[in-house]
Design a protein around this motif. Structure first.
Motif: not given
Lengths: 97, 549
Positions: B105-122, B124-134
């Motif tokens: 079935q047609p479906h949407g998507h969710v966007h994630w990004w990830a970085t390292l905390k200062p202590d080296g642990s992961l 990750a956050k789900q955050e939708e990027p701006s769709d303005l340009a699209e």
């Protein structure tokens, strides 16, 4: 042409729109069969063809008002369609079947 | 020599298509000019984030391992490693997941990004990027009509636009040698506008032909595709397409674990094997698997066109080249197709061509605007000969539609860009709000133009365009001066460029508004651009006009 040009807007425009599309598909279809590599050529031909079709369609539609009358437009473009489609289907079902 | 009757015939074709399609083309060209700077606009609209630099390329292997371990879906869909550090790249690593849906079935998507905390642990956050340009690109492609009807509609418009280009050239040819590039500035305003319309049209003709052809092909993309398959290919098109997809696809996972080569080393291997390729991002498929692959999207120096589909693929284990679809390796048909695409999008010749296309887009929008204006004024001249002193109802309505639609589109796009900063974090679904704001301004402007008439509303709405456009740099300035507003002011050349261009644009709108206001007050009274009523007969006609509206 002594008789002058009749406007015949609707018959000429419909000939350009309908028969122009037919001519576009059949001529570009001939390129698909007779172009380098033939119909089974791998690559992006199917993608390029839409642009070629749009070009032929616009050209036929654009210049179809030069026909002396709507009837002439339908006759000439219809004949061109018949020939081009005959050649295309000959390629598709006979020569490269 | 082209006979006079042919010229007359094609003048009718040119005028009628121009008047009926001009407004849709205005929107497509104005929004299209903005999409030339799609990326700077996306960067301008992106809120401050952790950023790519937060994790160095040397630390990237650890980040990739943590993401792959914690998010198995990302391994399969592909983990993107960003290389450039633009503001619209929220972190070193991003990925996309499917929203829950039934298979097929047609479906949407969710966007994630990830970085390292200062202590080296992961982290990750789900955050939708701006769709303005699209969103701006959607307006450009379908002038805001939902798919697929918007595409078909613009296909028809583009086809007729191609026809009207041919007609325009035929009309102009006989007088080309005599009048070309001769701009008769002087008392005869209409003559001057016509000269300008001709000069702009004929000098940009190659550009317009390319746009008409490609836009027709894309607007009718899906129907033409089906027609090709049934009339020409007889089923072979599907096979060719599957073959293409296979060349762009990463190899399937084996299920055996493999040691990944670090990204910095992969980039070296890429550089050694494909020296002229400039990657923008790399995408890891099946990270951690023995058959893991790194797909590189980017462009090849000296060749037109980006390889969006992951043209170059290296093994992420050994760094050897698995698939190579870069520009110089493409077959002739695809090469020509890519060049034609680039001729529409301006992706050749670097920033000079981007700017040239930006102005060509505006000049195109101006052609349709001036074309409508010429038609209205010609009608006025004809009417005056027949003793009329006021604009007929049809010209007044077209005048209002021209003003409302053109200026409504300009103002709506500017305000929706501004909203990217003001509404960020304040509304739940910012992408939906971009659409609401655009349509509210667009439809509101049209209503306003019909309520007040072309002349008065042109002044109001041009000032509105200037105000909403100057709000773009003012918002950035406010964000910079008052951080507690919760907005942001990026310092990169690209995003400051957006502010500067918007500021210059606002100045231009203000100048146009002043000039329009002058003409409305002092221009010929029987023009659609006048608020003065022609003398005599006024009272009676006015009441008729009001009743008609």
């Amino acid at each position: 042409m002594a008789g002058g040009i009749r406007p015949d807007w609707w018959s000429k425009a419909s000939a350009g729109a309908i028969l122009g599309l037919g001519l576009a598909l059949s001529l570009v279809g001939l390129y698909a069969y007779l172009g380098p590599g033939g119909i089974n050529a791998p690559g992006g031909r199917y993608s390029l063809m839409r642009h070629l079709e749009a070009f032929v369609w616009i050209m036929v539609f654009g210049f179809c008002f030069l026909f002396r009358s709507g009837r002439a437009a339908w006759a000439w473009l219809g004949a061109a369609n018949l020939i081009a489609f005959a050649a295309l289907f000959a390629c598709r079902f006979y020569f490269f079947a | 020599m082209i006979r006079a009757e042919i010229v007359k015939l094609y003048k009718t074709v040119h005028t009628w298509i121009g008047v009926s399609c001009g407004l849709a083309l205005f929107i497509a060209f104005y929004a299209g000019a903005l999409t030339m700077f799609q990326e700077p606009i996306a960067r301008w609209a992106s809120p401050p984030a952790v950023g790519v630099e937060a994790v160095s390329l040397e630390d990237a292997p650890r980040l990739l391992e943590l993401v792959a371990a914690a998010y198995p879906e990302a391994r399969e869909e592909g983990i993107t490693l960003h290389l450039r550090g633009h503001e619209n790249e929220p972190a070193r690593v991003t990925w996309v997941e499917d929203e829950p849906h039934e298979a097929g079935q047609p479906h949407g998507h969710v966007h994630w990004w990830a970085t390292l905390k200062p202590d080296g642990s992961l982290m990750a956050k789900q955050e939708e990027p701006s769709d303005l340009a699209e969103f701006i690109n959607d307006v450009h492609m379908r002038i805001g009509i939902p798919n697929p009807w918007g595409s078909y509609f613009m296909g028809v418009v583009s086809l007729l636009y191609g026809v009207t280009l041919i007609a325009g050239v035929i009309v102009l040819l006989p007088s080309l040698a005599k009048d070309f590039l001769e701009l008769r500035i002087g008392k005869n305003l209409k003559r001057m506008w016509l000269d300008a319309h001709n000069v702009v049209g004929i000098t940009a003709l190659p550009f317009h032909l390319v746009i008409a052809v490609t836009a027709t092909a894309w607007g009718f993309g899906v129907p033409l595709w089906s027609a090709q398959e049934s009339v020409i290919f007889g089923g072979k098109q599907k096979i060719a397409m599957a073959h293409d997809l296979e060349r762009w696809r990463a190899p399937p996972p084996t299920g055996e674990a493999g040691a990944m080569m670090p990204p910095s080393q992969l980039l070296q291997r890429l550089n050694a094997q494909v020296p002229d390729f400039e990657p923008k991002v790399m995408v890891f498929r099946n990270f951690g698997d023995k058959a893991a692959a790194a797909k590189f999207a980017g462009a090849e120096r000296g060749y037109v066109g980006d390889t969006r589909f992951g043209g170059v693929i290296l093994s992420a284990v050994t760094g050897t080249l698995i698939k190579d679809n870069r520009a110089s390796r493409q077959d002739l048909d695809r090469r020509v197709g890519t060049v034609i695409l680039a001729l529409h999008t301006g992706e050749y010749g670097g920033i000079t061509i981007i700017w040239a296309y930006f102005f060509l887009g505006f000049s195109g929008a101006w052609l349709f605007y001036s074309g409508n204006l010429l038609w209205i004024e010609t009608r006025r001249k004809k009417a005056r000969k027949e003793g009329e002193v006021e604009q007929s109802r049809s010209t007044r309505l077209l005048g209002s539609a021209t003003v409302g639609i053109c200026l409504g589109c300009v103002a709506g796009l500017s305000l929706t860009i501004v909203a990217a900063k003001w509404l960020h974090g304040r509304v739940a679904d910012l992408d939906a709000w971009h659409a609401y704001i655009y349509y509210a301004v667009f439809l509101g402007s049209i209503t306003w133009a019909f309520a007040w008439g072309a002349a008065r509303s042109a002044v109001h709405l041009t000032w509105l365009c200037a105000a909403f456009t100057v709000a773009i740099p003012l918002t950035t300035l406010l964000a910079w001066a008052f951080p507690m507003l919760g907005m942001w002011a990026h310092g990169s050349a690209a995003t400051v460029g957006v502010d500067i261009v918007a500021f210059i644009g606002a100045l231009c709108f203000a100048w146009v508004a002043t000039a329009t206001a002058w003409r409305v007050k002092n221009g010929p009274a029987d023009s659609v651009w006048s608020i003065r009523k022609a003398e005599g007969r006024t009272a009676a006609r006015q009441s008729v006009a009001i009743a008609a509206e």
